[in-house]
Design an enzyme around this catalytic site. Structure first.
Site, PDB file in Angstrom:
ATOM      1  N   GLU A 199       0.827  -1.220   0.000  1.00 31.11           N
ATOM      2  CA  GLU A 199       0.000   0.000   0.000  1.00 31.11           C
ATOM      3  C   GLU A 199       0.854   1.261   0.000  1.00 31.11           C
ATOM      4  O   GLU A 199       0.439   2.292  -0.518  1.00 31.11           O
ATOM      5  CB  GLU A 199      -0.946   0.015   1.218  1.00 31.11           C
ATOM      6  CG  GLU A 199      -2.180  -0.839   1.019  1.00 31.11           C
ATOM      7  CD  GLU A 199      -3.298  -0.544   2.018  1.00 31.11           C
ATOM      8  OE1 GLU A 199      -3.050   0.094   3.045  1.00 31.11           O
ATOM      9  OE2 GLU A 199      -4.433  -0.992   1.762  1.00 31.11           O
ATOM     10  N   LYS A 215     -13.930  -0.166  -3.518  1.00 32.22           N
ATOM     11  CA  LYS A 215     -14.875   0.381  -2.530  1.00 32.22           C
ATOM     12  C   LYS A 215     -15.974   1.159  -3.248  1.00 32.22           C
ATOM     13  O   LYS A 215     -17.157   1.006  -2.961  1.00 32.22           O
ATOM     14  CB  LYS A 215     -14.147   1.331  -1.578  1.00 32.22           C
ATOM     15  CG  LYS A 215     -13.285   0.670  -0.557  1.00 32.22           C
ATOM     16  CD  LYS A 215     -12.822   1.741   0.435  1.00 32.22           C
ATOM     17  CE  LYS A 215     -11.757   1.222   1.361  1.00 32.22           C
ATOM     18  NZ  LYS A 215     -11.155   2.291   2.149  1.00 32.22           N
ATOM     19  N   HIS A 258       9.463 -25.957   1.221  1.00 26.38           N
ATOM     20  CA  HIS A 258       8.856 -27.087   0.497  1.00 26.38           C
ATOM     21  C   HIS A 258       7.743 -26.587  -0.394  1.00 26.38           C
ATOM     22  O   HIS A 258       6.794 -27.301  -0.696  1.00 26.38           O
ATOM     23  CB  HIS A 258       8.327 -28.116   1.499  1.00 26.38           C
ATOM     24  CG  HIS A 258       9.404 -28.602   2.416  1.00 26.38           C
ATOM     25  ND1 HIS A 258      10.076 -29.776   2.224  1.00 26.38           N
ATOM     26  CD2 HIS A 258       9.962 -28.016   3.505  1.00 26.38           C
ATOM     27  CE1 HIS A 258      10.993 -29.917   3.169  1.00 26.38           C
ATOM     28  NE2 HIS A 258      10.945 -28.859   3.955  1.00 26.38           N
TER      29      HIS A 258
HETATM   30  O1  PA5 Z   1      -3.272   1.598   5.804  1.00 26.58           O
HETATM   31  C1  PA5 Z   1      -4.416   1.993   5.699  1.00 26.58           C
HETATM   32  O2  PA5 Z   1      -4.721   3.189   5.928  1.00 26.58           O
HETATM   33  C2  PA5 Z   1      -5.547   1.079   5.292  1.00 26.58           C
HETATM   34  O3  PA5 Z   1      -5.097  -0.194   5.035  1.00 26.58           O
HETATM   35  C3  PA5 Z   1      -6.594   1.022   6.397  1.00 26.58           C
HETATM   36  O4  PA5 Z   1      -5.988   0.630   7.589  1.00 26.58           O
HETATM   37  C4  PA5 Z   1      -7.736   0.033   6.071  1.00 26.58           C
HETATM   38  O5  PA5 Z   1      -8.304   0.329   4.843  1.00 26.58           O
HETATM   39  C5  PA5 Z   1      -8.803   0.112   7.153  1.00 26.58           C
HETATM   40  O6  PA5 Z   1      -9.290   1.410   7.265  1.00 26.58           O
HETATM   41  P1  PA5 Z   1     -10.107   1.915   8.513  1.00 26.58           P
HETATM   42  O7  PA5 Z   1      -9.222   1.866   9.708  1.00 26.58           O
HETATM   43  O8  PA5 Z   1     -10.506   3.309   8.169  1.00 26.58           O
HETATM   44  O9  PA5 Z   1     -11.283   1.010   8.666  1.00 26.58           O
END
Ligand code: PA5
Length: 489
Positions: free
Chosen positions: A305, A456, A348
């Site tokens: 990410e 989303k 493995h």
């Molecule tokens: O790193 C991030 O910001 C995302 O992966 C969020 O943690 C994830 O989408 C969950 O979001 P939220 O805490 O708003 O539910």
């Protein structure tokens, strides 16, 4: 850091050849970029407003004041003493750090045996998928009056967490009565979002219900374990101060501008060189420890990410505060692809591909010097007789390095003295700094995740969410998924 070591011998051309390894001259070449990245990062971190704006407040989490920690510990101990089960709801950055901590710092088989749990509650994680089976089975078997629920969501809007929370709230309400809200704690944005709104509403009715802790401003999900994860640590009885002390020492070590003194910078630099100059686009993380597998899963999110980005970063400044945006004129589609594996289990499995498949990977191993316990294999007639498990696992790690080097496959090893709160805190912070620094070297914003929005939005559109931006709705309407039955067998 005293203790954690980063061994990068096998990343160099002298180990794996010029075509696949880093040459010292390439490090010299990148040094001006390293200096610039270090100075820029130091500059944005030094200003509190910029830190919050750019989501770099996580850099300060190891320095949290004692009072905050004491309060979380008190709360954790109270929950642990009153409930048999604690159910955490959350996904992504609001889940993976907790799961990593649970597997690394609680003893193996924690939920199964009360004797090793030492009267602490069992821990469950839900809201990290939309598969109905796990939540269904869990709720059918948990005793609602003995279960405390912690819902974690920074935005308060995430579908998986929200759906699970609605179901769990209903379950508590139906099975425990009107004070059910006292069995719920939320960790969310201190001001905004629907979860915060709900907290305010519920607390106005009953002050003891929907207690809440803040997910701090400027701390993004995947960098938030030392914020939102602390209550979980307190509940299972992990020494929070030790975790933060490990992170703090690692932070100090990794604030040095000399590359050869700074393991996180070196990690980022070597991987960037191998990625950009030698086409090593796959990042395999293989801890040789069962307890660190979920930490590898946590790292997958951190790397993917943070650095998997379509656009490069454009920097602007207004009233002395820096801002980062996507440079839509500069499509880069960058980012190494992380894969979480586990030694020796995956020797493995994926190891065949690591050794003989396309030479486009860098393996990072995590080696643990001292395990919690030891097994000495009985007997005297087998080559394994009298061998110790800890020595065998570390021999397997060494053997894997050797086999990769033979095939000219770059790899490196992080050595942990043990999987303790202190070293685990240091390990996480090491990866966070390395990732932030790699973002600087690649010139991408390591603290947003716009790519996650696509799915989303599509779901929200199909669920008729109100207030969807016109452009997004139009794009979905005009570009439907095409499913030709000809291509479905
Ligand atoms: O790193 C991030 O910001 C995302 O992966 C969020 O943690 C994830 O989408 C969950 O979001 P939220 O805490 O708003 O539910």
């Amino acid at each position: 850091m005293d203790g954690i070591k980063f061994d990068f011998n096998n990343m160099f051309s002298q180990a794996v050849g010029k075509e696949h390894g880093v040459d010292e001259s390439e490090i010299k070449e990148i040094l001006p970029k390293v200096k610039k990245a270090d100075e820029h990062l130091a500059l944005v971190i030094s200003d509190p407003k910029t830190r919050v704006k750019l989501s770099l407040e996580w850099t300060q989490l190891a320095l949290q004041d004692k009072k905050t920690i004491q309060e979380i510990k008190r709360l954790g101990a109270q929950i642990a003493s009153r409930y048999d089960n604690v159910l955490f709801l959350g996904i992504g950055g609001s889940y993976l750090g907790l799961k990593a901590a649970q597997d690394a710092l609680a003893v193996p088989y924690y939920n199964e045996f009360s004797s090793i749990r030492k009267n602490k509650p069992r821990i469950y994680f839900e809201g990290n998928n939309l598969d109905p089976d796990t939540l269904n089975i869990l709720l059918k078997n948990l005793n609602p009056t003995k279960t405390f629920v912690v819902v974690i969501s920074k935005s308060g809007e995430t579908t998986e967490t929200k759906a699970a929370f609605i179901v769990v709230e209903d379950w508590l309400k139906k099975n425990t009565g009107k004070n059910y809200g006292r069995q719920i704690l939320t960790i969310t944005d201190p001001e905004s979002g629907s979860l915060r709104k709900k907290v305010k509403y519920e607390q106005a009715q009953d002050k003891l219900s929907f207690r809440s802790l803040p997910l701090l401003k400027g701390v993004g999900g995947r960098y938030s374990e030392f914020n939102m994860g602390l209550l979980h640590l307190a509940i299972i009885g992990v020494d929070i101060e030790e975790v933060l002390a490990g992170a703090k020492i690692m932070g100090k070590k990794c604030s040095q501008d000399d590359l050869y003194e700074n393991p996180a910078y070196m990690y980022a630099v070597l991987h960037t060189i191998l990625y950009q100059n030698k086409n090593k686009s796959i990042a395999i993380l293989m801890p040789f420890s069962e307890s660190l597998k979920s930490t590898a899963d946590w790292y997958v999110q951190l790397l993917a990410e943070s650095l998997g980005k379509k656009y490069s970063r454009s920097i602007s400044k207004s009233k002395g505060i820096e801002d980062w945006d996507r440079d839509v004129d500069s499509i880069v589609n960058l980012g190494r692809t992380p894969i979480a594996t586990r030694g020796t289990n995956d020797l493995h499995s994926i190891q065949q591909n690591n050794i003989e498949g396309e030479n486009n990977k860098v393996c990072t191993f995590i080696k643990v010097e001292k395990f919690r316990s030891e097994i000495r294999i009985p007997g005297k007639d087998d080559i394994l007789s009298a061998q110790r498990y800890s020595e065998l696992i570390n021999l397997a790690e060494e053997a894997t390095e050797w086999a990769l080097v033979r095939e000219k496959r770059p790899n490196c090893t992080i050595i942990l003295p043990e999987v303790s709160p202190y070293y685990w805190g240091g390990l996480l912070f090491f990866f966070e700094i390395a990732t932030a620094f790699e973002g600087e070297l690649l010139n991408v914003n390591a603290f947003d995740q716009p790519g996650v929005e696509g799915y989303k939005n599509y779901m929200y559109f199909k669920l008729n969410k109100s207030g969807m931006p016109e452009g997004i709705s139009k794009a979905i309407k005009n570009n439907p998924l095409i499913k030709d039955p000809k291509y479905i067998l």
